[in-house]
Design a protein around this motif. Structure first.
Motif, mmCIF file in Angstrom:
data_model
loop_
_atom_site.group_PDB
_atom_site.id
_atom_site.type_symbol
_atom_site.label_atom_id
_atom_site.label_comp_id
_atom_site.label_asym_id
_atom_site.label_seq_id
_atom_site.Cartn_x
_atom_site.Cartn_y
_atom_site.Cartn_z
ATOM 1 N N GLY A 101 34.156 -30.679 -48.131
ATOM 2 C CA GLY A 101 32.851 -30.329 -48.772
ATOM 3 C C GLY A 101 32.657 -31.300 -50.019
ATOM 4 O O GLY A 101 31.586 -31.004 -50.584
ATOM 5 N N ALA A 102 33.616 -32.062 -50.489
ATOM 6 C CA ALA A 102 33.107 -32.885 -51.591
ATOM 7 C C ALA A 102 32.081 -34.108 -51.302
ATOM 8 O O ALA A 102 32.228 -34.666 -50.201
ATOM 9 N N THR A 103 31.146 -34.126 -52.059
ATOM 10 C CA THR A 103 30.136 -35.010 -51.831
ATOM 11 C C THR A 103 29.896 -36.390 -52.632
ATOM 12 O O THR A 103 30.350 -36.316 -53.914
ATOM 13 N N ASN A 104 29.340 -37.502 -52.138
ATOM 14 C CA ASN A 104 29.315 -38.446 -53.061
ATOM 15 C C ASN A 104 27.834 -39.335 -52.601
ATOM 16 O O ASN A 104 27.574 -39.168 -51.500
ATOM 17 N N TYR A 105 26.993 -39.689 -53.764
ATOM 18 C CA TYR A 105 25.577 -39.938 -53.127
ATOM 19 C C TYR A 105 25.471 -41.504 -54.054
ATOM 20 O O TYR A 105 25.856 -41.600 -55.055
ATOM 21 N N ALA A 106 24.815 -42.344 -53.249
ATOM 22 C CA ALA A 106 24.387 -43.480 -54.074
ATOM 23 C C ALA A 106 23.328 -43.165 -55.167
ATOM 24 O O ALA A 106 22.524 -42.055 -54.820
ATOM 25 N N ASP A 107 23.419 -43.554 -56.193
ATOM 26 C CA ASP A 107 22.518 -43.397 -57.269
ATOM 27 C C ASP A 107 20.955 -43.245 -56.889
ATOM 28 O O ASP A 107 20.222 -42.268 -57.142
ATOM 29 N N SER A 108 20.506 -44.161 -55.818
ATOM 30 C CA SER A 108 18.945 -44.269 -55.374
ATOM 31 C C SER A 108 18.606 -43.101 -54.946
ATOM 32 O O SER A 108 17.502 -42.965 -54.779
ATOM 33 N N VAL A 109 19.514 -42.336 -54.260
ATOM 34 C CA VAL A 109 19.048 -41.190 -53.401
ATOM 35 C C VAL A 109 19.398 -39.593 -54.221
ATOM 36 O O VAL A 109 19.163 -38.727 -53.429
ATOM 37 N N LYS A 110 20.144 -39.809 -55.250
ATOM 38 C CA LYS A 110 20.665 -38.572 -55.925
ATOM 39 C C LYS A 110 19.343 -37.614 -56.056
ATOM 40 O O LYS A 110 18.469 -38.019 -56.758
ATOM 41 N N GLY A 111 19.502 -36.333 -55.758
ATOM 42 C CA GLY A 111 18.297 -35.522 -56.141
ATOM 43 C C GLY A 111 17.496 -35.475 -54.924
ATOM 44 O O GLY A 111 16.391 -34.381 -55.019
ATOM 45 N N ARG A 112 17.438 -36.200 -53.963
ATOM 46 C CA ARG A 112 16.409 -36.456 -52.747
ATOM 47 C C ARG A 112 17.145 -36.103 -51.730
ATOM 48 O O ARG A 112 16.392 -35.667 -50.543
ATOM 49 N N LEU A 113 18.231 -36.664 -51.292
ATOM 50 C CA LEU A 113 18.892 -36.499 -50.153
ATOM 51 C C LEU A 113 19.980 -35.595 -50.351
ATOM 52 O O LEU A 113 20.738 -35.540 -51.161
ATOM 53 N N THR A 114 20.510 -34.746 -49.270
ATOM 54 C CA THR A 114 21.574 -34.044 -49.351
ATOM 55 C C THR A 114 22.440 -34.100 -47.930
ATOM 56 O O THR A 114 21.824 -33.979 -46.817
ATOM 57 N N ILE A 115 23.416 -34.072 -48.090
ATOM 58 C CA ILE A 115 24.391 -34.270 -46.620
ATOM 59 C C ILE A 115 25.297 -33.050 -46.815
ATOM 60 O O ILE A 115 25.644 -32.084 -47.617
ATOM 61 N N ASP A 116 25.389 -32.586 -45.457
ATOM 62 C CA ASP A 116 26.299 -31.601 -45.135
ATOM 63 C C ASP A 116 27.124 -31.630 -43.890
ATOM 64 O O ASP A 116 26.580 -32.498 -43.010
ATOM 65 N N ARG A 117 28.026 -30.634 -43.493
ATOM 66 C CA ARG A 117 28.691 -31.121 -42.428
ATOM 67 C C ARG A 117 29.127 -29.622 -41.858
ATOM 68 O O ARG A 117 29.602 -28.623 -42.508
ATOM 69 N N ASP A 118 29.576 -29.662 -40.502
ATOM 70 C CA ASP A 118 30.182 -28.611 -39.874
ATOM 71 C C ASP A 118 31.321 -29.004 -39.209
ATOM 72 O O ASP A 118 31.202 -29.669 -38.090
ATOM 73 N N ASN A 119 32.842 -28.676 -39.862
ATOM 74 C CA ASN A 119 33.747 -29.116 -39.318
ATOM 75 C C ASN A 119 34.082 -28.599 -37.896
ATOM 76 O O ASN A 119 34.810 -29.447 -37.111
ATOM 77 N N ALA A 120 33.728 -27.173 -37.807
ATOM 78 C CA ALA A 120 34.045 -26.725 -36.476
ATOM 79 C C ALA A 120 33.303 -27.525 -35.330
ATOM 80 O O ALA A 120 33.836 -27.643 -34.117
#
Length: 121
Positions: free
Chosen positions: A55-74
């Motif tokens: 669940g650790a995330t990393n974002y490009a500076d240009s999208v921080k605060g606007r885009l959110t990534i999430d995943r469902d491992n199952a």
């Protein structure tokens, strides 16, 4: 092998929102990192956001605060919620998954076919 199928792209006005989804299927033993990349005309493909299996995330500076990534491992899915979109976000967005394939035993990158996101003024 492994297939990644993206959905959710389209045309939106500046300030609007879109949600991209990607589902991985096939001979999957495990998936570690997943992410979204984009490529605008005449530019190189760039990382937008990534997420580890923990669940650790990393974002490009240009999208921080606007885009959110999430995943469902199952379910082997990864999503990208895009808010406050800008014209400069216009690009083809690609899903990526670093996958260990059953029987092969070694991990490698797999890519989706890409989905177009267009943000108009």
């Amino acid at each position: 092998q492994v297939q990644l199928v993206e959905s959710g792209g389209g045309l939106v006005q500046a300030g609007g929102s879109l949600r991209l989804s990607c589902a991985a299927s096939g001979r999957i033993f495990s998936i570690s990192g997943m992410g979204w990349y984009r490529q605008a005309p005449g530019k190189q493909r760039e990382l937008v956001a990534s997420i580890t299996s923990g669940g650790a995330t990393n974002y490009a500076d240009s999208v921080k605060g606007r885009l959110t990534i999430d995943r469902d491992n199952a379910k082997n899915t990864v999503n990208l919620q895009m808010n406050s979109l800008k014209p400069e976000d216009t690009a083809v967005y690609y899903c990526n998954a670093y996958t260990v394939v059953k029987v092969e035993g070694a991990g490698r990158d797999f890519w989706g076919q890409g989905t177009q996101v267009t943000v108009s003024l």
